[in-house]
Design a protein around this motif. Structure first.
Motif, mmCIF file in Angstrom:
data_model
loop_
_atom_site.group_PDB
_atom_site.id
_atom_site.type_symbol
_atom_site.label_atom_id
_atom_site.label_comp_id
_atom_site.label_asym_id
_atom_site.label_seq_id
_atom_site.Cartn_x
_atom_site.Cartn_y
_atom_site.Cartn_z
ATOM 1 N N LEU A 238 0.837 -1.194 0.000
ATOM 2 C CA LEU A 238 0.000 0.000 0.000
ATOM 3 C C LEU A 238 0.876 1.250 0.000
ATOM 4 O O LEU A 238 1.900 1.300 0.694
ATOM 5 C CB LEU A 238 -0.905 0.030 1.232
ATOM 6 N N PRO A 239 0.489 2.278 -0.742
ATOM 7 C CA PRO A 239 1.234 3.542 -0.672
ATOM 8 C C PRO A 239 0.910 4.277 0.626
ATOM 9 O O PRO A 239 -0.166 4.110 1.198
ATOM 10 C CB PRO A 239 0.721 4.318 -1.889
ATOM 11 N N SER A 240 1.829 5.082 1.079
ATOM 12 C CA SER A 240 1.583 5.871 2.277
ATOM 13 C C SER A 240 0.534 6.939 1.987
ATOM 14 O O SER A 240 0.533 7.553 0.918
ATOM 15 C CB SER A 240 2.878 6.536 2.755
ATOM 16 N N ALA A 241 -0.361 7.140 2.940
ATOM 17 C CA ALA A 241 -1.347 8.202 2.810
ATOM 18 C C ALA A 241 -0.686 9.549 3.082
ATOM 19 O O ALA A 241 0.351 9.630 3.760
ATOM 20 C CB ALA A 241 -2.509 7.971 3.777
ATOM 21 N N HIS A 242 -1.283 10.606 2.551
ATOM 22 C CA HIS A 242 -0.735 11.944 2.776
ATOM 23 C C HIS A 242 -0.703 12.241 4.269
ATOM 24 O O HIS A 242 -1.610 11.856 5.015
ATOM 25 C CB HIS A 242 -1.601 12.979 2.051
ATOM 26 N N ARG A 243 0.334 12.917 4.720
ATOM 27 C CA ARG A 243 0.500 13.151 6.153
ATOM 28 C C ARG A 243 -0.609 14.004 6.744
ATOM 29 O O ARG A 243 -0.792 14.030 7.971
ATOM 30 C CB ARG A 243 1.855 13.801 6.428
ATOM 31 N N VAL A 244 -1.381 14.687 5.891
ATOM 32 C CA VAL A 244 -2.501 15.473 6.414
ATOM 33 C C VAL A 244 -3.511 14.580 7.128
ATOM 34 O O VAL A 244 -4.189 15.002 8.073
ATOM 35 C CB VAL A 244 -3.185 16.278 5.284
ATOM 36 N N TYR A 245 -3.594 13.308 6.710
ATOM 37 C CA TYR A 245 -4.535 12.394 7.360
ATOM 38 C C TYR A 245 -4.049 11.976 8.746
ATOM 39 O O TYR A 245 -4.869 11.686 9.624
ATOM 40 C CB TYR A 245 -4.774 11.175 6.471
ATOM 41 N N SER A 246 -2.750 11.955 8.962
ATOM 42 C CA SER A 246 -2.230 11.723 10.311
ATOM 43 C C SER A 246 -2.587 12.895 11.215
ATOM 44 O O SER A 246 -2.980 12.709 12.374
ATOM 45 C CB SER A 246 -0.711 11.535 10.274
ATOM 46 N N TYR A 247 -2.465 14.113 10.680
ATOM 47 C CA TYR A 247 -2.853 15.288 11.460
ATOM 48 C C TYR A 247 -4.351 15.280 11.740
ATOM 49 O O TYR A 247 -4.794 15.665 12.831
ATOM 50 C CB TYR A 247 -2.468 16.567 10.711
ATOM 51 N N LEU A 248 -5.129 14.831 10.754
ATOM 52 C CA LEU A 248 -6.583 14.756 10.946
ATOM 53 C C LEU A 248 -6.923 13.784 12.067
ATOM 54 O O LEU A 248 -7.780 14.081 12.916
ATOM 55 C CB LEU A 248 -7.248 14.321 9.642
ATOM 56 N N ALA A 249 -6.265 12.623 12.088
ATOM 57 C CA ALA A 249 -6.527 11.631 13.139
ATOM 58 C C ALA A 249 -6.176 12.199 14.515
ATOM 59 O O ALA A 249 -6.924 12.013 15.484
ATOM 60 C CB ALA A 249 -5.730 10.358 12.871
ATOM 61 N N ARG A 250 -5.045 12.893 14.615
ATOM 62 C CA ARG A 250 -4.668 13.486 15.898
ATOM 63 C C ARG A 250 -5.700 14.533 16.336
ATOM 64 O O ARG A 250 -6.102 14.587 17.512
ATOM 65 C CB ARG A 250 -3.284 14.134 15.801
ATOM 66 N N GLY A 251 -6.121 15.364 15.389
ATOM 67 C CA GLY A 251 -7.102 16.390 15.729
ATOM 68 C C GLY A 251 -8.423 15.804 16.181
ATOM 69 O O GLY A 251 -9.026 16.261 17.161
ATOM 70 N N LEU A 252 -8.890 14.768 15.482
ATOM 71 C CA LEU A 252 -10.155 14.136 15.864
ATOM 72 C C LEU A 252 -10.047 13.454 17.223
ATOM 73 O O LEU A 252 -10.974 13.530 18.046
ATOM 74 C CB LEU A 252 -10.566 13.126 14.794
ATOM 75 N N ALA A 253 -8.934 12.765 17.477
ATOM 76 C CA ALA A 253 -8.766 12.081 18.767
ATOM 77 C C ALA A 253 -8.785 13.083 19.913
ATOM 78 O O ALA A 253 -9.443 12.865 20.937
ATOM 79 C CB ALA A 253 -7.462 11.284 18.763
ATOM 80 N N ARG A 254 -8.104 14.191 19.750
ATOM 81 C CA ARG A 254 -8.052 15.174 20.833
ATOM 82 C C ARG A 254 -9.392 15.887 20.993
ATOM 83 O O ARG A 254 -9.795 16.209 22.113
ATOM 84 C CB ARG A 254 -6.926 16.163 20.560
#
Length: 307
Positions: A238-254
């Motif tokens: 699988l290709p790596s997803a754009h890092r913006v989605y990692s930031y999105l996950a952090r924002g949603l979790a918090r």
């Protein structure tokens, strides 16, 4: 952000570290990650492809898996062993041959261990996303509770990694054996726009679900991929997803852990040894779904593993 507890957490039940981790809404952000890692295992993926109803009832399949996970996390040792025996009975007829011609059986300890391991790794990932990584003592406490659930599932002491360092080595090594299985292709494919029950019986709600799903689900899928370990992405091709989605996950979790109602407002109905026999209440929408399934006579496959 989840604050540090001011008093020691319980070793079992909803107020244990394991129970609190699984009982918060933000756990739903890493739950698909755990499922994706599970079905990428060749034997687990074959079991899901050949025995699961995930193609026709994905939402209900996911809810039942989550409910059983909560039951195990909230149960005391006696009830945990009873739940573990039930789960093993439900899995004894799940067997077959994987895509490489290798026989598998759901009761093989290495399959139970892998499924169990994905939840622990995803819980650790969740606390990192919340901006509050567990300290050394909390990680040891969480691991003790994870070991207890593993023993309830029928895994022997020698089949479980003895400590977190051994667990990390086991988990990293197993990641390299993952594959792009049929269930992985299905879960990463077109968005599942079939509404869950009871939404499917409400035309306006079903239409809204499909409209929002077309927009949101592709991004949620990419967010799940962004949370996968690099070794898993490489093994699964699988290709790596754009890092913006990692930031999105952090924002949603918090964000989810900042609201007053950050805990899931239902319990899975487990009775501990010290609690009354009366079943604990579930959310109204879940009771309604159960009544609708009962009237329709739908199959109610019960499983902790993802099939």
């Amino acid at each position: 952000m989840t604050s540090r507890p001011t008093k020691p957490l319980a070793e079992t039940g909803p107020e244990s570290l394991l129970g609190r981790s699984i009982g918060q809404w933000s756990f739903l952000l890493v739950f698909p990650r755990a499922i994706l890692l599970q079905v990428a295992h060749p034997a687990v993926g074959a079991g899901v492809a050949q025995h699961s109803i995930y193609r026709t009832d994905l939402w209900q399949r996911g809810y039942r898996t989550l409910a059983h996970l909560q039951r195990l996390a909230h149960a005391d040792p006696a009830d945990g062993e009873r739940l573990g025996r039930q789960l093993r009975r439900w899995h004894r007829d799940i067997h077959g041959v994987d895509s490489h011609g290798r026989p598998y059986h759901a009761l093989r300890p290495e399959l139970f261990l892998w499924v169990h391991a994905t939840y622990l790794d995803s819980i650790l990932t969740l606390w990192d996303l919340c901006g509050r990584p567990l300290d050394a003592e909390e990680r040891r406490q969480l691991y003790r509770q994870w070991l207890r659930v593993g023993r309830c599932l029928g895994l022997r002491q020698e089949e479980l990694p003895p400590d977190l360092d051994a667990f990390t080595a086991y988990f990293t090594a197993t990641l390299t054996s993952l594959e792009h299985t049929e269930p992985v292709r299905h879960l990463l494919g077109p968005a599942p726009l079939t509404p869950p029950r009871p939404v499917s019986g409400l035309p306006l709600a079903a239409a809204c679900f499909r409209a929002f799903g077309r927009v949101l689900f592709p991004h949620l899928t990419r967010m799940t991929v962004a949370l996968l370990p690099l070794e898993a992405l490489t093994a699964m091709g699988l290709p790596s997803a754009h890092r913006v989605y990692s930031y999105l996950a952090r924002g949603l979790a918090r964000a989810l852990n900042a609201v007053p109602w950050r805990r899931v407002p239902y319990r899975a109905g487990v009775r501990t040894s010290n609690s009354p026999r009366k079943r604990q209440p579930c959310a109204t929408r879940l009771r309604l779904g159960s009544r609708i399934r009962g009237r329709r006579g739908a199959r109610t496959t019960r499983s902790w593993m993802p099939w």
